[in-house]
Design a protein around this motif. Structure first.
Motif, PDB file in Angstrom:
ATOM      1  N   LEU A  71      25.840   7.401  11.327  1.00  0.00           N
ATOM      2  CA  LEU A  71      25.540   6.411  10.124  1.00  0.00           C
ATOM      3  C   LEU A  71      26.117   5.120  10.443  1.00  0.00           C
ATOM      4  O   LEU A  71      25.566   3.774  10.096  1.00  0.00           O
ATOM      5  CB  LEU A  71      26.000   6.968   9.020  1.00  0.00           C
ATOM      6  CG  LEU A  71      26.007   6.180   7.548  1.00  0.00           C
ATOM      7  CD1 LEU A  71      24.653   5.835   7.212  1.00  0.00           C
ATOM      8  CD2 LEU A  71      26.765   6.913   6.547  1.00  0.00           C
ATOM      9  N   SER A  72      27.478   4.895  11.084  1.00  0.00           N
ATOM     10  CA  SER A  72      28.026   3.792  11.098  1.00  0.00           C
ATOM     11  C   SER A  72      27.458   2.780  12.152  1.00  0.00           C
ATOM     12  O   SER A  72      27.289   1.671  11.965  1.00  0.00           O
ATOM     13  CB  SER A  72      29.593   3.990  11.462  1.00  0.00           C
ATOM     14  OG  SER A  72      29.668   4.884  12.593  1.00  0.00           O
ATOM     15  N   SER A  73      26.864   3.354  13.382  1.00  0.00           N
ATOM     16  CA  SER A  73      26.054   2.723  14.274  1.00  0.00           C
ATOM     17  C   SER A  73      24.918   2.020  13.776  1.00  0.00           C
ATOM     18  O   SER A  73      24.685   0.868  13.806  1.00  0.00           O
ATOM     19  CB  SER A  73      25.955   3.540  15.295  1.00  0.00           C
ATOM     20  OG  SER A  73      25.050   4.636  15.310  1.00  0.00           O
ATOM     21  N   PRO A 421      19.079   3.124   5.832  1.00  0.00           N
ATOM     22  CA  PRO A 421      19.904   3.555   7.086  1.00  0.00           C
ATOM     23  C   PRO A 421      20.335   5.179   6.731  1.00  0.00           C
ATOM     24  O   PRO A 421      20.182   5.771   7.616  1.00  0.00           O
ATOM     25  CB  PRO A 421      20.859   2.679   7.388  1.00  0.00           C
ATOM     26  CG  PRO A 421      20.316   1.369   6.786  1.00  0.00           C
ATOM     27  CD  PRO A 421      19.395   1.724   5.662  1.00  0.00           C
ATOM     28  N   MET A 422      20.880   5.149   5.433  1.00  0.00           N
ATOM     29  CA  MET A 422      21.423   6.354   4.944  1.00  0.00           C
ATOM     30  C   MET A 422      20.355   7.524   4.984  1.00  0.00           C
ATOM     31  O   MET A 422      20.641   8.577   5.427  1.00  0.00           O
ATOM     32  CB  MET A 422      21.977   6.206   3.586  1.00  0.00           C
ATOM     33  CG  MET A 422      22.733   7.605   3.202  1.00  0.00           C
ATOM     34  SD  MET A 422      24.109   8.219   3.721  1.00  0.00           S
ATOM     35  CE  MET A 422      25.419   7.216   3.125  1.00  0.00           C
ATOM     36  N   VAL A 427      18.450  12.442   7.647  1.00  0.00           N
ATOM     37  CA  VAL A 427      17.419  13.200   8.326  1.00  0.00           C
ATOM     38  C   VAL A 427      17.749  13.468   9.765  1.00  0.00           C
ATOM     39  O   VAL A 427      17.282  14.656  10.412  1.00  0.00           O
ATOM     40  CB  VAL A 427      16.007  12.388   8.252  1.00  0.00           C
ATOM     41  CG1 VAL A 427      14.906  12.830   8.869  1.00  0.00           C
ATOM     42  CG2 VAL A 427      15.722  12.262   6.915  1.00  0.00           C
ATOM     43  N   LEU A 428      18.282  12.706  10.737  1.00  0.00           N
ATOM     44  CA  LEU A 428      18.364  12.799  12.045  1.00  0.00           C
ATOM     45  C   LEU A 428      19.535  13.824  12.196  1.00  0.00           C
ATOM     46  O   LEU A 428      19.579  14.600  13.055  1.00  0.00           O
ATOM     47  CB  LEU A 428      18.538  11.468  12.788  1.00  0.00           C
ATOM     48  CG  LEU A 428      17.701  10.624  12.966  1.00  0.00           C
ATOM     49  CD1 LEU A 428      18.055   9.172  13.629  1.00  0.00           C
ATOM     50  CD2 LEU A 428      16.330  10.948  13.982  1.00  0.00           C
ATOM     51  N   PHE A 429      20.389  13.701  11.565  1.00  0.00           N
ATOM     52  CA  PHE A 429      21.508  14.492  11.615  1.00  0.00           C
ATOM     53  C   PHE A 429      21.139  15.985  11.155  1.00  0.00           C
ATOM     54  O   PHE A 429      21.737  17.154  11.721  1.00  0.00           O
ATOM     55  CB  PHE A 429      22.628  14.134  10.408  1.00  0.00           C
ATOM     56  CG  PHE A 429      23.888  15.030  10.679  1.00  0.00           C
ATOM     57  CD1 PHE A 429      24.803  15.151  11.686  1.00  0.00           C
ATOM     58  CD2 PHE A 429      24.112  15.899   9.447  1.00  0.00           C
ATOM     59  CE1 PHE A 429      25.837  15.918  11.718  1.00  0.00           C
ATOM     60  CE2 PHE A 429      25.265  16.873   9.304  1.00  0.00           C
ATOM     61  CZ  PHE A 429      26.161  16.880  10.395  1.00  0.00           C
ATOM     62  N   TYR A 432      19.525  17.427  14.148  1.00  0.00           N
ATOM     63  CA  TYR A 432      20.418  17.953  15.050  1.00  0.00           C
ATOM     64  C   TYR A 432      21.142  19.042  14.531  1.00  0.00           C
ATOM     65  O   TYR A 432      21.477  20.030  15.413  1.00  0.00           O
ATOM     66  CB  TYR A 432      21.475  16.435  15.129  1.00  0.00           C
ATOM     67  CG  TYR A 432      22.738  17.067  16.069  1.00  0.00           C
ATOM     68  CD1 TYR A 432      22.815  16.800  17.339  1.00  0.00           C
ATOM     69  CD2 TYR A 432      23.726  17.151  15.022  1.00  0.00           C
ATOM     70  CE1 TYR A 432      23.808  17.086  17.811  1.00  0.00           C
ATOM     71  CE2 TYR A 432      25.300  17.376  15.726  1.00  0.00           C
ATOM     72  CZ  TYR A 432      25.042  17.431  17.190  1.00  0.00           C
ATOM     73  OH  TYR A 432      26.395  17.765  17.659  1.00  0.00           O
ATOM     74  N   TYR A 433      21.756  19.173  13.353  1.00  0.00           N
ATOM     75  CA  TYR A 433      22.749  20.292  12.821  1.00  0.00           C
ATOM     76  C   TYR A 433      21.603  21.410  12.766  1.00  0.00           C
ATOM     77  O   TYR A 433      22.378  22.712  13.422  1.00  0.00           O
ATOM     78  CB  TYR A 433      23.069  19.731  11.532  1.00  0.00           C
ATOM     79  CG  TYR A 433      23.795  20.920  10.925  1.00  0.00           C
ATOM     80  CD1 TYR A 433      25.350  21.219  11.281  1.00  0.00           C
ATOM     81  CD2 TYR A 433      23.557  21.581   9.722  1.00  0.00           C
ATOM     82  CE1 TYR A 433      26.050  22.083  10.758  1.00  0.00           C
ATOM     83  CE2 TYR A 433      24.215  22.581   9.313  1.00  0.00           C
ATOM     84  CZ  TYR A 433      25.482  22.757   9.705  1.00  0.00           C
ATOM     85  OH  TYR A 433      26.413  23.825   9.258  1.00  0.00           O
ATOM     86  N   PHE A 434      20.550  21.413  12.207  1.00  0.00           N
ATOM     87  CA  PHE A 434      20.062  22.610  12.011  1.00  0.00           C
ATOM     88  C   PHE A 434      19.576  23.273  13.434  1.00  0.00           C
ATOM     89  O   PHE A 434      19.448  24.349  13.721  1.00  0.00           O
ATOM     90  CB  PHE A 434      18.776  22.544  11.295  1.00  0.00           C
ATOM     91  CG  PHE A 434      19.132  22.576   9.813  1.00  0.00           C
ATOM     92  CD1 PHE A 434      19.712  23.694   9.210  1.00  0.00           C
ATOM     93  CD2 PHE A 434      19.070  21.442   8.877  1.00  0.00           C
ATOM     94  CE1 PHE A 434      19.989  23.865   7.754  1.00  0.00           C
ATOM     95  CE2 PHE A 434      19.361  21.441   7.631  1.00  0.00           C
ATOM     96  CZ  PHE A 434      19.753  22.615   7.090  1.00  0.00           C
TER      97      PHE A 434
END
Length: 503
Positions: A71-73, A421-422, A427-429, A432-434
């Protein structure tokens, strides 16, 4: 360039710290919601609840830190692109990779710190949580018992209508279902009054029951209808409940398969080797035992002669000769060997031979099934240790990979703030997480290798980071359909041209 590096680094650090704090609070509130049944209405003071949440924070960092980097990037580079600061950099001859250089060094150092955190701090916090929950059970044992519902309390299910007195130590209308070794509730205890007595210096919690009844279902091997159960009335009945040693790291993994999270890499490597050797030893011993039970692979003694053989040995040799002859002459008649063997015995022994064979086969199959369940549990513990060890490495690399996903993605979408961005970061996280969760579950069950289960989500994000970085460097959009549209446009032109010639 030093001024530009400090400017980009300060923007990223501000977004990183603010995102980390906000996301940590969100995950803490989610944890409170998940553990509300364990914390609310148990008579725990605010200090104990605060310690519980504080010890949970390092474990939450595994989820918060990758999302924070992503998120910060996106926020940092999206804001730079939205304000045309990237355009000014490129006009000055500064490429995207050069603008990311200071942050690449920062994220690499962050990956090293994350690895140290996952290897040292998280195992320590897991032990603290385990010890805290056990201390609560020792000092305030009534805290793990809820009113009006059955609670799992050290190998038994207990239900009380009301708790009262100091630390809720006195219980009213107690019902207990006690479990045996096969996890069956054969014992039921009912009591009008109960009292929990514990001490910080003792690992034993006493449950004193008064004015109650005791029921026990007895399994009789001879006839189950003769003794269906045993019943007794009591004035006072004392149950001693043992709580395991808290600071003992050599806990039996069969009792708590989550102890792999309490170990660092050196301890995990040592335990992985010992678990693998133990599994091999158990399998070899069981295989040898089964082979001896059914008489497989028994070598013949070359010194035996026909004169020294007993009638039973002569019969066994005859059986072997019939088998070899049947298989050699006509392999298709293997099913008839069983009938030929029975002709070797008198009529009154045929049924005994068949029944003995069936009983032996049934016993072997039952032994194999029981050993299979045991080995599945042992292999699951073994896989979880490997998975936990590689997760520590994968967590450090995931921060670096997700940075190379978020930074070029922010430069491509050219949006700052907490809007688009949020959404993209979440969505990307989630992807990645699932992927990591499903891969970890498959790895625990042995469907895939535990190493692949730990690295799969990071390996999937790796090509995405390369593609996005390449597209952001070449000033291309997120998705380009020009090649596809040109292909179909040229295809239709060729069809029209060929159609005109035919006419």
């Amino acid at each position: 360039m030093r001024i530009l590096d400090r400017y980009i680094l300060s923007r990223f650090t501000f977004n990183f710290i603010s995102s980390f704090v906000i996301l940590m609070f969100i995950f803490i509130f989610q944890t409170i919601w998940l553990f509300i049944d364990d914390l609310a209405g148990k008579g725990l003071d605010i200090i104990i609840i605060g310690k519980f949440l504080f010890y949970l924070m390092p474990d939450l960092t595994e989820k918060v830190l990758p999302l924070t980097v992503l998120l910060s990037s996106i926020l940092t580079f999206g804001a730079l692109a939205e304000n045309y600061e990237f355009a000014a950099m490129k006009a000055s001859g500064i490429s995207l990779q050069r603008a990311m250089l200071s942050l690449i060094v920062f994220v690499t150092l962050l990956g090293g710190v994350t690895f140290f955190f996952a290897n040292s701090v998280i195992p320590l916090s897991q032990r603290k949580i385990y010890n805290l929950r056990k201390n609560i059970a020792k000092v305030k044992p009534a805290a793990v018992v809820s009113e009006g519902v059955f609670s799992d309390f050290e190998g038994m299910n207990i239900k009380v209508d009301e708790k009262y007195g100091d630390n809720d130590r006195y219980l009213r209308n107690v019902i207990i279902h006690q479990k045996n070794d096969r996890n069956q509730n054969n014992v039921v205890i009912k009591s009008e009054q109960g009292e929990l007595v514990s001490s910080e210096d003792s690992d034993i919690v006493q449950l004193i029951l008064t004015d109650g009844h005791y029921y026990d279902d007895i399994e009789s091997k001879k006839n189950k209808l003769k003794y269906p159960h045993a019943k007794a009335d009591f004035d006072t009945y004392i149950m001693n409940i043992e709580i395991p040693e808290l600071n003992n790291e050599d806990l039996e993994e069969e009792r708590d398969i989550s102890t792999d999270k309490m170990k660092n890499i050196s301890r995990l490597r040592k335990d992985i080797d010992s678990l693998r050797d133990d599994n091999y030893r158990i399998v070899r011993a069981f295989s040898k035992s089964i082979g001896n039970r059914i008489g497989m692979f028994q070598p013949l003694d070359p010194n035996d002669t026909l004169d020294k053989k007993t009638p039973l040995q002569i019969t066994q040799d005859s059986i072997r000769q019939i088998k070899l002859a049947a298989l050699k002459n006509n392999p298709a008649k293997q099913d008839s060997i069983k009938e030929d063997l029975l002709h070797l015995f008198p009529f009154y022994l045929k049924m005994q031979v068949v029944n003995a064979a069936k009983n032996a086969t049934t016993n072997v199959l039952n032994s194999v099934r029981g050993k299979k369940e045991e080995m599945q549990k042992r292999y699951k513990i073994y896989n979880m240790h490997i998975l936990s060890m590689h997760n520590k490495y994968a967590l450090a690399f995931s921060c670096i990979i997700l940075f190379f996903v978020g930074a070029p993605l922010g430069a491509i979408i050219r949006k700052g703030g907490l809007g688009l961005p949020m959404v993209i970061a979440i969505v990307l996280f989630l992807v990645y997480y699932f992927i990591g969760v499903f891969a970890g579950n498959y790895a625990k069950e042995g469907n895939i290798h535990p190493m692949l289960g730990a690295w799969l989500s990071t390996l999937i994000m790796l090509p995405l980071s390369i593609i996005l970085t390449k597209r952001a460097t070449e000033d291309k959009g997120l998705m380009s359909f020009g090649v596809v549209t040109d292909f179909f446009r040229n295809l239709f032109k060729k069809k029209k041209k060929n159609g005109g010639q035919d006419i």
